[in-house]
Design a protein around this motif. Structure first.
Motif, short mmCIF file in Angstrom:
data_model
loop_
_atom_site.label_atom_id
_atom_site.label_comp_id
_atom_site.label_asym_id
_atom_site.label_seq_id
_atom_site.Cartn_x
_atom_site.Cartn_y
_atom_site.Cartn_z
N PRO A 1 0.81 -1.23 0.00
CA PRO A 1 0.00 0.00 0.00
C PRO A 1 0.84 1.28 0.00
CG PRO A 1 -0.94 -1.59 1.51
CD PRO A 1 0.36 -2.18 1.04
N PHE A 2 1.95 1.30 0.75
CA PHE A 2 2.78 2.51 0.74
C PHE A 2 3.31 2.80 -0.65
CE2 PHE A 2 7.00 4.49 0.99
CZ PHE A 2 6.64 5.71 1.53
N GLY A 3 3.82 1.74 -1.30
CA GLY A 3 4.35 1.91 -2.66
C GLY A 3 3.28 2.41 -3.61
N VAL A 4 2.10 1.81 -3.54
CA VAL A 4 1.02 2.21 -4.44
C VAL A 4 0.65 3.68 -4.19
CG1 VAL A 4 -1.38 1.78 -5.10
CG2 VAL A 4 0.12 -0.15 -4.60
N PHE A 5 0.60 4.07 -2.91
CA PHE A 5 0.26 5.46 -2.61
C PHE A 5 1.31 6.44 -3.15
CE2 PHE A 5 0.23 9.28 0.01
CZ PHE A 5 -1.09 9.67 -0.16
N VAL A 6 2.58 6.10 -2.97
CA VAL A 6 3.63 6.99 -3.46
C VAL A 6 3.54 7.11 -4.99
CG1 VAL A 6 6.13 7.30 -3.74
CG2 VAL A 6 5.21 6.60 -1.55
N ILE A 7 3.31 5.99 -5.66
CA ILE A 7 3.19 6.05 -7.12
C ILE A 7 2.00 6.91 -7.54
CG2 ILE A 7 2.89 4.68 -9.22
CD1 ILE A 7 5.57 4.20 -7.96
N ALA A 8 0.86 6.73 -6.85
CA ALA A 8 -0.31 7.56 -7.14
C ALA A 8 0.04 9.04 -6.96
CB ALA A 8 -1.47 7.17 -6.23
N PHE A 9 0.74 9.32 -5.87
CA PHE A 9 1.10 10.70 -5.55
C PHE A 9 2.01 11.32 -6.61
CE2 PHE A 9 2.46 14.28 -3.09
CZ PHE A 9 1.40 14.53 -2.25
N VAL A 10 3.08 10.62 -6.95
CA VAL A 10 4.02 11.22 -7.91
C VAL A 10 3.41 11.31 -9.31
CG1 VAL A 10 6.08 10.44 -6.66
CG2 VAL A 10 5.24 9.10 -8.56
N THR A 11 2.54 10.37 -9.65
CA THR A 11 1.89 10.46 -10.96
C THR A 11 1.06 11.74 -11.03
OG1 THR A 11 1.72 8.05 -10.99
CG2 THR A 11 0.44 9.25 -12.63
N ALA A 12 0.37 12.05 -9.92
CA ALA A 12 -0.52 13.21 -9.90
C ALA A 12 0.23 14.53 -9.81
CB ALA A 12 -1.52 13.08 -8.74
N VAL A 13 1.24 14.61 -8.94
CA VAL A 13 1.89 15.91 -8.73
C VAL A 13 3.35 15.96 -9.17
CG1 VAL A 13 0.36 16.44 -6.78
CG2 VAL A 13 2.61 15.44 -6.35
N GLY A 14 3.87 14.85 -9.69
CA GLY A 14 5.29 14.81 -10.06
C GLY A 14 5.68 15.85 -11.10
N GLY A 15 4.83 16.04 -12.11
CA GLY A 15 5.14 17.00 -13.17
C GLY A 15 5.21 18.43 -12.62
N GLY A 16 4.21 18.79 -11.84
CA GLY A 16 4.18 20.13 -11.25
C GLY A 16 5.32 20.34 -10.25
N THR A 17 5.67 19.25 -9.56
CA THR A 17 6.76 19.35 -8.57
C THR A 17 8.09 19.62 -9.28
OG1 THR A 17 5.60 17.84 -7.08
CG2 THR A 17 7.97 18.10 -6.74
N LEU A 18 8.35 18.87 -10.34
CA LEU A 18 9.59 19.10 -11.11
C LEU A 18 9.62 20.54 -11.63
CD1 LEU A 18 12.19 18.06 -12.39
CD2 LEU A 18 10.85 17.31 -14.36
N ARG A 19 8.48 20.97 -12.19
CA ARG A 19 8.39 22.34 -12.70
C ARG A 19 8.72 23.36 -11.61
NH1 ARG A 19 2.70 23.31 -12.73
NH2 ARG A 19 3.21 23.83 -10.56
N ASP A 20 8.10 23.20 -10.44
CA ASP A 20 8.32 24.15 -9.34
C ASP A 20 9.78 24.16 -8.90
OD1 ASP A 20 5.70 24.89 -9.40
OD2 ASP A 20 5.10 23.81 -7.59
N VAL A 21 10.38 22.97 -8.83
CA VAL A 21 11.77 22.89 -8.41
C VAL A 21 12.68 23.59 -9.42
CG1 VAL A 21 13.70 21.27 -8.18
CG2 VAL A 21 11.56 20.84 -6.96
N LEU A 22 12.42 23.38 -10.71
CA LEU A 22 13.29 23.95 -11.74
C LEU A 22 13.18 25.47 -11.83
CD1 LEU A 22 13.07 21.39 -14.69
CD2 LEU A 22 14.72 21.50 -12.84
N ILE A 23 11.99 26.01 -11.51
CA ILE A 23 11.87 27.48 -11.57
C ILE A 23 12.06 28.12 -10.20
CG2 ILE A 23 10.40 27.41 -13.63
CD1 ILE A 23 8.00 28.05 -11.91
N GLY A 24 12.27 27.28 -9.15
CA GLY A 24 12.54 27.85 -7.83
C GLY A 24 11.30 28.30 -7.08
N ARG A 25 10.16 27.69 -7.36
CA ARG A 25 8.91 28.04 -6.68
C ARG A 25 8.72 27.06 -5.51
NH1 ARG A 25 3.87 26.34 -7.81
NH2 ARG A 25 2.16 27.71 -7.26
N THR A 26 9.41 27.33 -4.40
CA THR A 26 9.40 26.40 -3.28
C THR A 26 8.92 27.08 -2.01
OG1 THR A 26 11.74 26.95 -2.93
CG2 THR A 26 11.24 24.91 -4.16
N PRO A 27 8.39 26.32 -1.00
CA PRO A 27 8.03 24.91 -1.07
C PRO A 27 7.07 24.63 -2.24
CG PRO A 27 7.80 25.73 1.18
CD PRO A 27 8.08 26.89 0.31
#
Lengths: 201, 201, 201
Positions: free
Chosen positions: B29-55
């Motif tokens: 279940p932990f693995g499945v949840f993490v995969i669900a999470f990164v699939t949903a927000v992974g793209g936006g997270t990478l974008r935010d990190v690359l442009i410096g929009r943190t947290p």
């Protein structure tokens, strides 16, 4: 200016090496382009993210995008003939190794990091584009298994700080450091130097 | 408000697609949840990190966490019946594609980046959650091999800046851009459009 | 001070676990070192990048670099005897789990994030070094498939905020939280607790 030109040459060589890896994985044009892109700028992007230099480098200088696109198009068009250009490609790739290491060292010093960390950043700039390429292509990074590729960057970083401690002028410092990296890399390939694998034997 | 609702719908669809991929890999279940999470927000997270929009975005709006958790729970409960919902899921996923691309374009413009970079950020937002999901599941990213998924985001980004140059009002700009992405995606799947593989043939 | 010492012990244990994984993949010394490094600091690095705490932690405190290097050298020298040290290594690794989770919780609170996000950051700090190690070694992350490793960090995070709501003093809060994580982890391994796999059965 001359240094920037070498950077551009190295970027193109890295992009082409990305195209070659991606073609072996039967990717579509988008996939091949992304792989070319991350191979060329992945190391510098990771470096920028880790030191907080955002938006990361390639977002602020479109020349990288243009050069990578050009490398991508050329590599696709001439993909059946790239074998014959192997030597030139290897030479540009080696220039990239030297120049990228220097750029990484420099960015680290810009934010006042310790020489050891700067050397790590130089090595990262030169080597982690290839690591990201291999991860995206679902294979263990080549740089972790063969050739003394990364070790040469670390050596170059050591030479850099040694010369710097000896008060060598900036221009000479750059030429000597990248020179050492390029020459050792050429010799390493010529004489087939490699580190031993550390399997549990 | 309506736009935010579409964002939430898309996030849930992406999370469910993550659950489906992870279930095929026999994760806990932990693995499945993490995969669900990164699939949903992974793209936006990478974008935010690359442009410096943190947290990064999802750390500042818990609704994403709640929606992904809900999607995760629903997908687990109905995992044997998801095949019957395939069409609805595909439709929400397509909405996600349109909305996420727009959000990426917008964040890029917020920090005054060049249109070419904004289009890259839009495509990244829409596609790199899936790329991260595939990397964590140890497979070559689907988006690099099949369907013209990412290409549609790039096209949508082009339409966006074309309309913007024509001084189209903001509301219409958003509707038309996401409309183009959604419609082309539906047609692409209906008529089985795809890019040719670039193998060394 | 005592807490910093535990952090260092945990870092070394994580680095050694990285060496062991890399040795199974027949990497060269550079590859093994990088794997040791990312296993030890990868989780904290991801956390720092996502919350914008840059340059990331290990760039600002060279002790991490020294400890990881020491762990790397020791693990290489004694690689044939590490099996006999399995119990000690497991114990240090468990200390790392507790301490790293606490550090992650703390960094999240430093930037005023919601408790739910802080718990995510704690879990990330403790678990994503191992995830990065597995990705670089081209295997599905162990933590997604076996043992209730990450779940214990989440539990520990819950205990932390529960005790905090009860106005428990800081010192006690730290001891109790890491104590719960360490004890539950020991019990989980002793009694072979695990989460069920969520395959489509």
């Amino acid at each position: 200016m001359f240094f920037y030109l070498l950077d551009i040459l190295g970027t193109m060589a890295f992009a082409i090496s990305g195209v070659l890896t991606a073609l072996n994985k039967k990717m579509d044009p988008f996939g091949v382009f992304v792989i070319a892109f991350v191979t060329a700028v992945g190391g510098g992007t990771l470096r920028d993210v880790l030191i907080g230099r955002t938006p990361v480098g390639w977002m602020q200088d479109l020349n990288y995008v243009y050069v990578i696109t050009a490398g991508f198009v050329l590599a696709i068009i001439f993909r059946k003939k790239l074998d014959k250009l192997r030597t030139s490609l290897f030479f540009f790739d080696t220039i990239g190794l030297g120049v990228f290491t220097l750029i990484g060292l420099e960015k680290g010093m810009d934010v006042n990091l310790h020489p050891v960390i700067c050397i790590a950043l130089g090595t990262m700039t030169a080597c982690f584009g290839g690591v990201t390429r291999d991860i995206l292509c679902n294979q263990i990074p080549v740089v972790f298994r063969r050739e003394i590729y990364a070790t040469i960057c670390i050596l170059g970083g050591g030479v850099f700080f040694l010369l710097k401690a000896l008060d060598v002028s900036n221009g000479l410092l750059y030429i000597l450091t990248s020179g050492v990296i390029i020459i050792v890399r050429l010799m390493a390939v010529m004489f087939k130097w490699s580190l031993p694998s550390l399997g549990k034997n």
